[in-house]
Design a protein around this motif. Structure first.
Motif, short mmCIF file in Angstrom:
data_model
loop_
_atom_site.label_atom_id
_atom_site.label_comp_id
_atom_site.label_asym_id
_atom_site.label_seq_id
_atom_site.Cartn_x
_atom_site.Cartn_y
_atom_site.Cartn_z
N ALA A 1 0.82 -1.22 0.00
CA ALA A 1 0.00 0.00 0.00
C ALA A 1 0.85 1.26 0.00
CB ALA A 1 -0.93 0.00 1.21
N GLN B 1 0.16 3.13 -6.36
CA GLN B 1 -0.49 4.43 -6.47
C GLN B 1 -1.73 4.35 -7.35
OE1 GLN B 1 2.00 7.72 -7.53
NE2 GLN B 1 3.43 7.42 -5.84
N THR B 2 -2.76 5.06 -6.93
CA THR B 2 -3.96 5.25 -7.76
C THR B 2 -4.43 6.68 -7.58
OG1 THR B 2 -5.46 4.54 -5.98
CG2 THR B 2 -4.72 2.84 -7.52
N ILE C 1 -1.91 4.21 -2.23
CA ILE C 1 -3.23 3.72 -1.83
C ILE C 1 -3.40 3.70 -0.31
CG2 ILE C 1 -3.56 2.40 -3.94
CD1 ILE C 1 -2.93 -0.14 -2.38
N HIS D 1 -5.43 6.63 0.89
CA HIS D 1 -6.88 6.66 0.69
C HIS D 1 -7.54 6.15 1.97
CE1 HIS D 1 -6.71 7.63 -3.57
NE2 HIS D 1 -5.77 6.70 -3.72
#
Length: 379
Positions: free
Chosen positions: A265, A269-270, A275, A278
């Motif tokens: 995590a 990356q998104t 991530i 998030h």
């Protein structure tokens, strides 16, 4: 991640450091190869035995480590964090030594314990049968008293290390009813003893699980442990300790799944962000961490009660229930964190998920643990 452990002594801290070093060099470096190929790690248990890791909770006078269960279980967790199958087999070996160490005569302990605790003899636990898993009182494998000992006839099932172990804590029927079961220290090889092909399991592939068939094998009379008819009390007292071993293994497995998830995590990356940043995923990781920490605290509470000589059977069942359910959830969530990659064999989390499932089943299913807990509450 290295778990920040609260250990009772400097010697215990040194033991954990030694365990981590051995586990990283001998387990983490070999686990993927053997689990994928489903091959047995020849020589590995001799290495663990030579390091003193196979007799930790037993007396030093017989070659054990003289360690409290609180420390032994944390060693087991460290092993499980690298290789669950090896840690489970280590826990089973410790379980198989229990009847000799606790119920054996002084002569039996002197004869067998030193080699067992040093890992020169590796043990298995042979209680279950094809039609008698959770219902241990329904055993049908017979031990008939004869002139030179006992003749063993019948079938056993679900033996960890089956066909590989040097000895088995064997439970067989010598009389009628629940008081007609006795415990024996059975040899790993004998005329009339054969093993079935290893079970094709979801996980824990490197350590075989087999059935066994006893076809009139005669074992010496001095291999009876305790008294005739004392088998179920021996089995159940051993399983209280064994359940703590499985709780520690499950916690180590869950810790590895958490560590892998956090590391992934932080890299993945998104939408232009890692991530882990998030909130939805961050909260999922937080719940995973809380589950692992809760599992560890629960098994340590039970272990400390055991070390203090206090009743701990209910707490052992709670620890087994909580830790293995946590491992199942944490490993499932780890696959979710990895997304589609988590469903592939490119990453270890799919194996962690498969390995976690059996921990809810052996050493007494989690439904049996709920039954044990509820009966304690009813008292």
């Amino acid at each position: 991640m290295t778990v920040d452990r609260l250990l009772p002594t400097e010697d215990a801290e040194d033991l954990i450091a030694l365990t981590r070093d051995i586990a990283d060099k001998e387990l983490a470096s070999r686990v993927d190869e053997h689990e994928r190929a489903e091959t047995y790690p020849e020589g590995l248990f001799a290495t663990l035995g030579a390091a003193g890791l196979l007799g930790l909770p037993y007396p030093e006078e017989f070659g054990g480590g003289g360690q409290p269960y609180e420390v032994y279980l944390q060693v087991l967790e460290e092993l499980a964090a690298r290789w669950a199958a090896v840690a489970v087999a280590t826990s089973v070996h410790t379980l198989a030594c229990f009847p000799v160490a606790t119920y054996g005569t002084p002569e039996q302990r002197e004869r067998w314990l030193p080699d067992m605790l040093a890992g020169r003899l590796i043990g298995g636990y042979s209680l279950s049968e094809p039609q008698a898993g959770s219902d241990a009182a329904a055993l049908t494998c017979k031990a008939e008293k004869v002139e030179h000992g006992y003749r063993i006839t019948g079938n056993k099932a679900w033996i960890t290390h089956g066909g590989k172990a040097d000895f088995y804590a064997l439970f067989a029927r010598t009389g009628e009813g629940s008081r007609g079961i006795s415990c024996f220290l059975a040899p790993g090889a004998a005329d009339g003893l054969t093993f079935g092909r290893p079970e094709e399991k979801m996980g824990l592939h490197a350590i075989p699980t087999t059935s066994a068939h006893w076809d009139g094998t005669v074992i010496e009379a001095d291999r009876l442990l305790g008294e005739e008819g004392q088998g179920l009390p021996i089995a159940f007292s051993a399983l209280d300790s064994g359940r703590l071993g499985i709780a520690a293994c499950a916690t180590g497995l869950a810790q590895s799944a958490l560590d892998a998830s956090v590391a992934y995590a932080k890299e993945r990356q998104t939408f232009g962000r890692k991530i882990i940043d998030h909130q939805g995923l961050g909260f999922l990781l937080a719940d995973m961490a809380a589950a692992v920490d809760s599992a560890r605290a629960t098994y340590l509470d039970a272990a400390r009660r055991r070390d203090a000589g206090r009743p701990y059977a209910r707490q052992a069942s709670v620890a087994k229930l909580v830790a293995t359910d946590a491992a199942m959830k944490v490993t499932t969530d780890a696959v979710q964190v990895f997304g589609g990659y988590g469903y592939t064999r490119e990453f270890r989390v799919e194996r962690y998920m498969r390995e976690a499932k059996i921990m809810q089943i052996f050493e007494g299913t989690n439904q049996i643990q709920r039954l044990v807990i509820s009966r304690h509450l009813a008292r």
